[in-house]
Structure formats: structure tokens, C-alpha cells
Design an enzyme around this catalytic site. Structure first.
Site, short mmCIF file in Angstrom:
data_model
loop_
_atom_site.label_atom_id
_atom_site.label_comp_id
_atom_site.label_asym_id
_atom_site.label_seq_id
_atom_site.Cartn_x
_atom_site.Cartn_y
_atom_site.Cartn_z
CB THR A 141 -5.44 4.57 9.65
OG1 THR A 141 -5.37 3.52 8.68
CG2 THR A 141 -5.45 3.96 11.04
CB THR A 142 -9.34 1.72 7.59
OG1 THR A 142 -8.88 2.32 6.38
CG2 THR A 142 -10.71 1.11 7.40
NE ARG A 186 -7.40 11.36 5.66
CZ ARG A 186 -7.81 10.81 6.80
NH1 ARG A 186 -6.98 10.07 7.51
NH2 ARG A 186 -9.02 11.02 7.25
CG HIS A 187 -3.54 9.11 1.52
ND1 HIS A 187 -4.46 8.41 0.79
CD2 HIS A 187 -3.65 8.64 2.80
CE1 HIS A 187 -5.08 7.56 1.56
NE2 HIS A 187 -4.64 7.68 2.80
NE ARG A 243 -9.25 8.41 4.68
CZ ARG A 243 -9.44 7.51 5.65
NH1 ARG A 243 -8.65 6.47 5.75
NH2 ARG A 243 -10.42 7.67 6.51
N GLY A 302 1.16 -1.34 4.33
CA GLY A 302 1.55 -0.03 3.83
C GLY A 302 2.41 0.78 4.78
CG HIS A 303 1.99 3.63 8.78
ND1 HIS A 303 2.79 3.47 9.90
CD2 HIS A 303 1.78 4.96 8.65
CE1 HIS A 303 3.04 4.66 10.42
NE2 HIS A 303 2.45 5.58 9.69
CG ASN A 327 -1.82 1.15 1.34
OD1 ASN A 327 -1.39 2.28 1.11
ND2 ASN A 327 -3.06 0.92 1.69
CD GLU A 335 -7.14 -6.29 3.20
OE1 GLU A 335 -7.23 -6.14 1.97
OE2 GLU A 335 -6.47 -5.53 3.94
CG HIS A 350 -5.37 -1.65 9.42
ND1 HIS A 350 -4.93 -1.02 10.55
CD2 HIS A 350 -5.88 -0.69 8.63
CE1 HIS A 350 -5.19 0.27 10.45
NE2 HIS A 350 -5.75 0.51 9.29
N GLY A 351 -1.96 -2.62 10.06
CA GLY A 351 -1.09 -2.55 11.24
C GLY A 351 0.03 -3.59 11.25
CG ASP A 399 -3.11 4.67 0.87
OD1 ASP A 399 -3.24 4.52 -0.35
OD2 ASP A 399 -3.92 4.22 1.70
CG HIS A 400 0.91 6.41 4.68
ND1 HIS A 400 0.00 7.41 5.00
CD2 HIS A 400 0.37 5.25 5.11
CE1 HIS A 400 -1.02 6.86 5.63
NE2 HIS A 400 -0.84 5.56 5.71
NE ARG A 425 7.05 21.50 3.24
CZ ARG A 425 8.34 21.76 3.27
NH1 ARG A 425 9.01 21.94 2.16
NH2 ARG A 425 8.97 21.86 4.41
CG HIS A 439 -8.28 4.16 1.42
ND1 HIS A 439 -8.43 3.98 2.79
CD2 HIS A 439 -9.50 4.55 0.96
CE1 HIS A 439 -9.69 4.24 3.13
NE2 HIS A 439 -10.36 4.60 2.03
CD GLU A 486 -6.99 -0.31 1.25
OE1 GLU A 486 -7.04 0.77 1.87
OE2 GLU A 486 -6.21 -1.21 1.55
N1 PXP Z 1 -5.92 -3.13 4.26
C1 PXP Z 1 -6.87 -2.17 4.31
C2 PXP Z 1 -8.25 -2.54 3.88
C3 PXP Z 1 -6.57 -0.87 4.73
O1 PXP Z 1 -7.54 0.06 4.78
C4 PXP Z 1 -5.23 -0.56 5.04
C5 PXP Z 1 -4.87 0.86 5.41
O2 PXP Z 1 -5.12 1.69 4.34
C6 PXP Z 1 -4.28 -1.58 4.95
C7 PXP Z 1 -4.64 -2.87 4.59
C8 PXP Z 1 -2.83 -1.32 5.23
O3 PXP Z 1 -2.68 -0.98 6.58
P1 PXP Z 1 -1.28 -0.42 7.09
O4 PXP Z 1 -1.03 0.85 6.38
O5 PXP Z 1 -1.49 -0.28 8.56
O6 PXP Z 1 -0.25 -1.47 6.75
#
Ligand code: PXP
Length: 245
Positions: free
Chosen positions: A103-104, A52-53, A48, A216-217, A10, A154, A194-195, A12-13, A21, A46, A73
Site C-alpha cells: 500500500t502507499t 492491481r485493483h 495504480r 478504505g481498507h 476508498n 492530505e 491511511h490506516g 479500491d479493495h 478472480r 487509487h 489518487e
Molecule cells: N489516503 C491515501 C492518499 C491513500 O493512498 C490511501 C490508501 O489508498 C488512503 C487514504 C486510505 O487508506 P486505508 O485503505 O488504509 O484506509
């Protein structure tokens, strides 16, 4: 491919840094291609509602130019369904969305809105998009997900990832294991995410019913120190190590 477990990265970040910026760098396409060259089996973003990203133009560009599938997403909202059906990413993951969240938070309440989600799944399936539902490891949500016709779920791994006590972590892990088993038995493809990070991914990667992890993060955070290529390789190696052990 990590012994049957795909890694969806992912990005996104990467876009979060760009939006901070209002610049045109770092380039999300370059990030996606770097992740792919390092072994990512898929790219996830994602879009959103507050943008935001990731921006609409990113989704269009990523949909066109990647050598691996894009997983979009998005919230179950008319605007997002319209964008997905126009741009046609190969995969979409429906997630809950609140504007004020960082976050979600939590999975989609499929049980509380079965017909709305079923309609969304149908609309996306008609556009040849493979849909997954992001759900908590809760068997009531699984029952509801089965009614919607979505071929994939998921499982939200956030409670497992956030657990601070070992007993709490074991409890959350068990819930994910049971949910994955039941979903697979019911004929669904099962993903997780996630996480997840290098310190907690092993228990999840060992769940053989899971065929994809979306992360992702922690990968983008690690890329500050190691570069994106190495951050993806480190995660990919951690997943392989967990599956082979
Ligand atoms: N899966 C879903 C459905 C999510 O919404 C996210 C966060 O956007 C992730 C996975 C990835 O989560 P993380 O950024 O915490 O790894």
C-alpha cells in the site's frame, strides 16, 4: 457530513476482490452508490500504475455517475496526469507509488521535487481539478507544498495508525495536530487518511482543522461481517461521536 468532517470512502479493495478472480463482480459502481447511500461524502479510488485493483474503465464510470465528488489518487506520472486531464475527476490526490509496495508507504516527497510537483498541480488545475498532496506530518513538506500552489494537503496518518506503543502513538498524533494547525493557518484545506479504523479514528476525527478523512481498507474489511452499508455507517457514527464529544 459528520459535523464538518467529510468521510471519503476508498473502494479500491472492492476492486481487489474482483481482480482476484478476473470476474465482473463485485461491482465498484454499486459499492460506491451503497457507500453514498450510507452517508459517504465522497468516493476515493487509487489508479495504480500496475492496475492491481482499480482499472481505467472504473475511473471513467465513477467520474460520470456519482452524486458525490470522486477523488482520484495517483502517482505523479505523465500517464496518470494524461488520464486525469482527460477524465477530469473533481479531485485528485497525488501520492508516491512503488510497484513492490503493498500500500502507499509514506507521503509524497514534495520538498525533494518541488518544480515537478508544481508543474503537475498546474496541469491539473488547468483541467479544473482540485489537487491535494498526500504528505507526511513534516513541516518541511508543508513549506514545499505551499510553493506548489496545491489548495489541499492530505496528512498521512499511517505512522500514527501503525504505532504499537502509547508514547509512539501520542508522538505521531502530536505531529499530525501541529501539521494540521500550520497548514490551516497557511490557508490550505486539510485532509487525513491511511490506516484509520474504528479503534483509532477518534483522535484524528477530533482534530478540528481536518475537513475530510479518506478511509478504505478497514471499511471494506468490516463489510465482510457487517455489509458495506453498515460498515460505512459504523465509521460515520464513530467520526460523529468523536467530533461531538
Ligand atoms: N489516503 C491515501 C492518499 C491513500 O493512498 C490511501 C490508501 O489508498 C488512503 C487514504 C486510505 O487508506 P486505508 O485503505 O488504509 O484506509
Amino acid at each position: 457530513m459528520n459535523n464538518g468532517l467529510r468521510l471519503g470512502v476508498n473502494i479500491d479493495h472492492v476492486a481487489t476482490l474482483r481482480q482476484a478472480r478476473g470476474t465482473d463482480y463485485p461491482d465498484v459502481i454499486e459499492a460506491a452508490n451503497t457507500a453514498i447511500a450510507a452517508g459517504a461524502d465522497g468516493i476515493t479510488v487509487h489508479l495504480r500504475e500496475d492496475r492491481r485493483h482499480i482499472q481505467d474503465k472504473d475511473v471513467e464510470a465513477l467520474c460520470d455517475g456519482l452524486s458525490v465528488p470522486l477523488n482520484l489518487e495517483m502517482a505523479v506520472a505523465a500517464e496518470m496526469l494524461g488520464i486525469a486531464c482527460a477524465v477530469k475527476p473533481p479531485h485528485c490526490c497525488l501520492v508516491p507509488e512503488k510497484r513492490e509496495e503493498l500500500t502507499t508507504e509514506g507521503g509524497l516527497d514534495v520538498a525533494g521535487q518541488v518544480s515537478r510537483i508544481r508543474d503537475a498541480c498546474q496541469q491539473l488545475a488547468e483541467a479544473c481539478i482540485r489537487v491535494s498532496l498526500f504528505v507526511d506530518p513534516d513541516l518541511d513538506q508543508l513549506e514545499a507544498a505551499l510553493i506548489t500552489g496545491a489548495p489541499v494537503i492530505e496528512i498521512h496518518t499511517g505512522c500514527y495508525a501503525d504505532a504499537t506503543q502509547l508514547s509512539e502513538r501520542d508522538f505521531e498524533l502530536k505531529r499530525i495536530q501541529v501539521m494540521a494547525e500550520r497548514a490551516k493557518q497557511a490557508g490550505l484545506e486539510v485532509h487525513g487518511g491511511h490506516g484509520l479504523n474504528l479503534f483509532n479514528v477518534d483522535n484524528i476525527a477530533r482534530i478540528h482543522e481536518l475537513s475530510e478523512l479518506n478511509i478504505g481498507h478497514s471499511i471494506v474489511a468490516d463489510s465482510v461481517f457487517y455489509g458495506l452499508r453498515n460498515a460505512v455507517i459504523r465509521m460515520s457514527d464513530a467520526i460523529k461521536e468523536a467530533r461531538y464529544r
